[in-house]
Design an enzyme around this catalytic site. Structure first.
Site: not given
Length: 167
Positions: A54, A59-61, A64
């Protein structure tokens, strides 16, 4: 199947275990305007496909944003796709707030087509496992990275090196 954990706990990935050299399976996802997108949408391009749980997680932030920075230095024949199960509206909002303009965010929320086809759907959480696939212009898988602990970042340098070898 690759051994993957989420916060130290083993998880089950749904779908096939793809290998380097395999033909990349097709999938059907949607972009931020709900327009259907599949593998042929990026025909003739080198594709870095980053699957994340998500965008609204730290971590995804970070991942990306990092790929967005790296994509700015890649030639136009390379496209970076980030696929999650976030709703397209949330992806669009997040991209606007984060200033993401080089990475294309796509949503697999409808039927988990990408997650199932690429073997990265986490059975217990119904999210995508943090994984990266690099495909050549002919949609052959040339690199795969399943991050062993979903809550950690990938090896960015290895991904970028794999993509640059295809130029």
């Amino acid at each position: 199947m690759p051994k993957v954990t989420f916060k130290g706990n083993p998880i089950t990935l749904v779908g096939p275990e793809l290998k380097v050299g395999d033909a990349a399976p097709d999938f059907s996802v949607v972009d931020n305007s709900l327009t259907p997108v599949n593998l042929s949408t990026y025909a003739g391009k080198i594709k870095i496909i980053s699957a994340v749980p998500s965008l609204d997680t730290p971590v995804c932030d970070t991942e990306t944003r990092r790929f967005n920075q790296e994509a700015a230095g890649l030639p136009g024949e390379v496209v970076v796709l980030t696929i999650s199960l976030d709703l397209p509206f949330a992806q669009k909002r997040w991209c606007g707030a984060a200033g993401i303009d080089k990475v294309v965010t796509l949503s697999d929320y409808r039927d988990r087509s990408f997650g199932k086809a690429y073997g990265v759907l986490i059975d217990e959480l119904r999210l995508l496992s943090r994984s990266i696939f690099v495909l050549d212009r002919d949609n052959t898988i040339r690199y795969i990275q399943h991050v062993p602990e979903v809550t950690t970042e990938p090896d960015y340098a290895a991904v970028l090196e794999a993509a640059k070898k295809l130029l």
